[in-house]
Design an enzyme around this catalytic site. Structure first.
Site, PDB file in Angstrom:
ATOM      1  N   TYR A  60     -42.855  66.401  60.569  1.00 24.33           N
ATOM      2  CA  TYR A  60     -42.598  67.693  60.954  1.00 24.33           C
ATOM      3  C   TYR A  60     -43.370  68.819  62.137  1.00 24.33           C
ATOM      4  CZ  TYR A  60     -37.969  66.464  58.606  1.00 24.33           C
ATOM      5  OH  TYR A  60     -36.759  65.873  58.852  1.00 24.33           O
ATOM      6  N   ASN A 105     -31.293  79.275  58.409  1.00 22.88           N
ATOM      7  CA  ASN A 105     -31.371  79.396  56.666  1.00 22.88           C
ATOM      8  C   ASN A 105     -32.587  79.597  55.801  1.00 22.88           C
ATOM      9  OD1 ASN A 105     -28.374  78.024  57.272  1.00 22.88           O
ATOM     10  ND2 ASN A 105     -29.719  76.453  58.046  1.00 22.88           N
ATOM     11  N   HIS A 124     -39.827  73.959  64.104  1.00 24.03           N
ATOM     12  CA  HIS A 124     -39.286  75.259  63.351  1.00 24.03           C
ATOM     13  C   HIS A 124     -39.909  75.404  62.096  1.00 24.03           C
ATOM     14  CE1 HIS A 124     -35.466  75.708  61.222  1.00 24.03           C
ATOM     15  NE2 HIS A 124     -35.926  75.067  60.365  1.00 24.03           N
ATOM     16  N   ASN A 147     -33.905  74.673  54.577  1.00 25.53           N
ATOM     17  CA  ASN A 147     -33.166  75.372  53.799  1.00 25.53           C
ATOM     18  C   ASN A 147     -33.355  75.970  52.061  1.00 25.53           C
ATOM     19  OD1 ASN A 147     -32.279  74.624  55.816  1.00 25.53           O
ATOM     20  ND2 ASN A 147     -30.432  73.135  55.725  1.00 25.53           N
ATOM     21  N   TYR A 178     -37.575  71.886  51.590  1.00 24.38           N
ATOM     22  CA  TYR A 178     -37.048  72.001  52.976  1.00 24.38           C
ATOM     23  C   TYR A 178     -36.926  73.608  53.433  1.00 24.38           C
ATOM     24  CZ  TYR A 178     -37.640  66.895  53.028  1.00 24.38           C
ATOM     25  OH  TYR A 178     -38.000  65.442  53.176  1.00 24.38           O
TER      26      TYR A 178
END
Length: 186
Positions: free
Chosen positions: A14, A113, A19, A66, A64
């Site tokens: 990632y 989120n 993000h 969320n 993560y």
């Protein structure tokens, strides 16, 4: 003391995605002020140091996205900071053009989120936020695929400039106030 946390996802795959712009911002702050990020505690990768004489803890939650609130809650509890005026959260915003900043003292999650998790875990919407625009999802893209994509080559200079501005905005928030940062960068 301030806690400055950037949101993202912990796996290497990632790195550099839209993000994970919050992680990129924390890395930029770390580089600008020579604050090493090597300590793992409270479900985060952390570094303690100073920005213009102000003590600061930089954090990249290793949950993560969320579940970011779990780490943020542990950090605020352990360091006994007031989230309403000593916590800065940096994260991506698909509703802003790439590189645009939007700074706020509080507010709703706006569909993000990671912010929903933080609000839920803190029991409050009152904490400073720096949203970094990553651009609107192209029509036929899936939202998850888009936010987990990397910036286009032509967007990269704009994002580098946004990260420099984010470093400066954090300094303004800590040394002046949130209003001064909003006036300068919104």
């Amino acid at each position: 003391m301030f806690i400055i946390a950037g949101l993202g996802n912990p796996e290497d795959r990632y790195n550099g995605t839209r993000h994970n712009i919050g992680f990129s911002a924390i890395t930029a702050i770390s580089d600008a002020y020579n604050i090493p990020l090597g300590t793992r505690k409270h479900k985060a990768l952390c570094g303690m140091g100073y920005i213009e004489g102000q003590k600061v803890l930089l954090a990249m939650p290793q949950t993560y996205m969320n579940l970011s609130g779990e780490s943020i809650r542990e950090l605020t509890d352990y360091y006994k900071i007031q989230a309403g005026n000593e916590l800065i959260i940096i994260y991506d915003d698909i509703n802003l053009a790439p590189g645009r900043l939007r700074i706020r003292a509080q507010g709703s999650a706006g569909g993000h989120n990671g912010i929903k998790s933080i609000i839920s875990c803190l029991g409050s919407q009152s904490f400073y936020r720096i949203r970094i625009g990553v651009g609107e999802k192209p029509g036929k893209w899936d939202l998850a695929d888009y936010v987990l994509s990397r910036f286009d080559r032509e967007e990269e200079p704009v994002i580098r400039e946004a990260l420099k501005n984010t470093v400066e905005a954090c300094k303004v928030i800590m040394l002046e106030d949130i209003g001064a940062a909003m006036n300068k960068y919104n």
